[in-house]
Design an enzyme around this catalytic site. Structure first.
Site, short mmCIF file in Angstrom:
data_model
loop_
_atom_site.label_atom_id
_atom_site.label_comp_id
_atom_site.label_asym_id
_atom_site.label_seq_id
_atom_site.Cartn_x
_atom_site.Cartn_y
_atom_site.Cartn_z
CD GLU A 216 -1.53 -2.46 1.80
OE1 GLU A 216 -0.20 -2.50 2.05
OE2 GLU A 216 -2.34 -3.22 2.18
CD GLU A 357 0.14 -5.39 13.54
OE1 GLU A 357 -0.24 -5.78 12.37
OE2 GLU A 357 0.74 -4.80 13.87
O1 LIG Z 1 6.07 0.20 8.41
P1 LIG Z 1 5.86 -1.12 7.49
O2 LIG Z 1 6.92 -1.86 7.39
O3 LIG Z 1 5.36 -0.64 6.02
O4 LIG Z 1 4.64 -1.84 8.08
C1 LIG Z 1 3.42 -1.15 8.25
C2 LIG Z 1 2.36 -2.21 9.11
O5 LIG Z 1 2.06 -3.43 8.51
C3 LIG Z 1 2.14 -4.57 9.36
O6 LIG Z 1 3.34 -5.26 9.16
C4 LIG Z 1 1.08 -5.38 9.17
O7 LIG Z 1 1.02 -5.78 7.97
C5 LIG Z 1 2.31 -3.74 10.89
O8 LIG Z 1 2.66 -4.48 11.64
C6 LIG Z 1 3.02 -2.55 10.31
O9 LIG Z 1 2.81 -1.61 11.45
#
Ligand SMILES: O=P(O)(O)OC[C@H]1O[C@](O)(CO)[C@@H](O)[C@@H]1O
Length: 554
Positions: A216, A357
């Site tokens: 995303e 989580e």
């Molecule tokens: O900071 P990142 O690595 O983009 O991750 C965003 C979020 O995605 C997660 O890994 C969950 O998908 C969370 O634990 C984390 O806060």
């Protein structure tokens, strides 16, 4: 550290709580208040600038003693020390969970695997301060020489929810030089809406991703960069407008972020505990570095309280053990967070990630299946709005839902008599949940209204409110950087204590990975002609893929 060979539910402390619950089952909290006028003052504790009234719980002093005996039996004090020491308490990922180090400004050395991390933490804070100062003093400007007016923070999960909560919570402290926007979702509507409102010459983008692998965030960052390039920016000006916070510098550099524009993260900080790191930059940019440091110092005050206060007077420990009491002994499945403060409206969403989580787990640290419930469903919303919506179920539904009421004594916005009315609403809700209204009272009320005995018999059962519904009330003088920092830290430690008792790893999140893995194959099948059956699937997924493809081919 596992808790040894005695299964949790076979521990004598657990069994003592099981029989104690049977003793309390038929006692209404109303009677407890009637029988003990000192109840409110006996069950009131303070720490880190916050106060907790926990008298409206299904408990006696003996319950607290028994709950804390369980906490001690499960090694809570030792595990607290292990966390602060930097032990590998995240066992599945073999690393510490040291978010507390990010708000410890004492300068004391703290070693992670032999390296003192304190200098790195200080250096990063100083770099943040320099960056904030450069932007606010207009030394760092947009590519056409105009001062920045907007910050767009792109990140999701812990790289979004915490900073967003704090930005909103500390709105009165915004200096007004910069607007702050958050983009998290891969739903293109979110970034489209934000980009419509900002100017490419005066917008600074923060790419916030510990892993720099999150779909995303990367997709939204690409969109932001394209938008910048298509609206007057050039490739060599990207460095003026894009900054990243990540533990994965090579990927950020690969993406095109100048190395000097990358703020570090560390694997010893979990995503949902990261707002205290450079992930807090959108906050620091909008409230200034002094206020950001005050936020850290509020969190640190709660850390000191948590580390140094006996469990019985320890806010996070008391709240954790009471939550566990309902979760494991009274069958509560959910837990609600009710901030009576518009500025704290995103607290339930942040705590949802923090808690669910962290403790949404089904095996012990040793990988054995749990034989008891772990983390509950966390939800909530601002009072008084909820009173006209979901509170009905809290009062008369069949489920037991413990609640945390959170309210500042003072408001930032003296509007007519709103704050005292808000306060009255908060108190009346917790009182109604506790006291309820019994059948006799309901009948007496209807009689006083002049109803006939037949009508009273028919209507009275609907008017009964059982009461005996537990809640905590958390107070602070005012929502300030210090109290907001303390509040969030309080819930972090509450989550940690519960995870210790349930013997789960509160710092991993393997459950989110499977959907990510499957997402890649499904995206391929939605976008290119990948044959059905080329990878594991099911008829429902296949059917929905066909439907999407046929809709988009026409
Ligand atoms: O900071 P990142 O690595 O983009 O991750 C965003 C979020 O995605 C997660 O890994 C969950 O998908 C969370 O634990 C984390 O806060």
């Amino acid at each position: 550290m596992s808790q040894g060979s005695v299964p949790l539910t076979s521990r004598p402390e657990w069994q003592a709580l099981t029989s104690h619950k049977t003793e309390l089952e038929n006692t209404h909290m109303r009677d407890m208040f009637r029988d003990d006028p000192s109840r409110a003052s006996r069950f009131f504790i303070s720490g880190g600038g916050l106060s907790l009234d926990y008298s409206r719980n299904r408990m006696t002093a003996d319950t607290v003693t028994k709950l804390m005996a369980l906490a001690r039996g499960c090694g809570v004090p030792e595990r607290i020390e292990a966390m602060f020491r930097g032990d590998h308490i995240n066992v599945t990922e073999k690393r510490p969970a040291l978010h507390v180090a990010l708000r410890d400004t004492s300068g004391a050395p703290l070693h992670v695997d032999g390296t003192n991390i304190t200098p790195e933490v200080e250096t990063t804070l100083n770099r943040m301060a320099q960056f904030v100062d450069d932007v606010l003093s207009k030394r760092w400007q947009g590519h056409t020489g105009k001062a920045f007016t907007d910050v767009v923070s792109i990140g999701i999960g812990g790289s979004f929810l915490g900073p967003k909560l704090v930005s909103e919570a500390l709105r009165p402290y915004w200096h007004g030089q910069l607007n702050c926007h958050y983009v998290a979702n891969i739903d293109g509507t979110q970034i489209a809406e934000v980009l419509r409102r900002v100017n490419p010459e005066t917008t600074l983008f923060l790419i916030q991703s510990k892993s720099f692998r999150t779909q995303e965030t990367l997709e939204n960052s690409k969109v932001a960069r394209e938008w910048f390039l298509n609206n007057g920016g050039s490739q060599d000006q990207v460095a003026k407008h894009f900054v990243a916070v990540t533990a994965n510098t090579p990927e950020a550099v690969n993406f095109g972020i100048a190395e000097d524009n990358i703020f570090p993260m560390w694997d010893w900080v979990g995503g949902r505990y990261s707002l205290w790191s450079a992930i807090g930059l959108p906050v620091a940019l909008t409230i200034g570095m002094d206020n950001f440091r005050a936020l850290l110092s509020g969190a640190n005050a709660m850390d000191q309280h948590f580390r140094n206060t006996p469990l019985e007077q320890n806010l996070p420990a008391v709240m954790a053990m009471l939550g566990l009491w309902y979760n494991n002994f009274w069958g509560a499945e959910t837990y609600t967070i009710l901030p009576y403060d518009h500025y704290l409206r995103s607290l339930p969403a942040h705590l949802q990630q923090l808690d669910m989580e962290s403790n949404g787990k089904s095996v012990t640290q040793e990988g054995e299946p749990l034989t008891y419930q772990s983390g509950p469903i966390i939800w909530g919303g601002v009072g008084a709005n909820g009173q006209h919506a979901f509170h009905q179920l809290l009062h008369q539904g069949t489920r037991l839902i413990p609640a945390d009421f959170i309210i500042p004594l003072e408001t930032h916005n003296q509007v007519a008599s709103h704050h005292v009315t808000l306060f009255a609403n908060c108190l009346s809700q917790s009182r109604a949940l506790m006291s309820g209204k019994n059948l006799n009272e309901a009948k007496a009320e209807l009689k006083a209204e002049g109803m006939s005995p037949e009508e009273i018999d028919k209507l009275a059962p609907h008017k009964v409110i059982p009461g005996n519904k537990p809640s905590n009330t958390l107070l602070m003088d005012k929502s300030t950087p210090e109290t907001v920092g303390a509040l969030i830290a309080l819930y972090e430690h509450r989550t940690f204590v519960q995870g210790i008792i349930w013997d789960v790893d509160s710092f991993d999140q393997w459950g989110v990975e499977l959907g990510k893995q499957m997402g890649k194959g499904i995206l391929d099948r939605l976008t290119v002609d990948t044959a059905e059956g080329s990878e594991p699937s099911d008829s429902s997924t296949d059917n929905l893929i066909r439907l999407f493809r046929s809709h988009h081919s026409s």
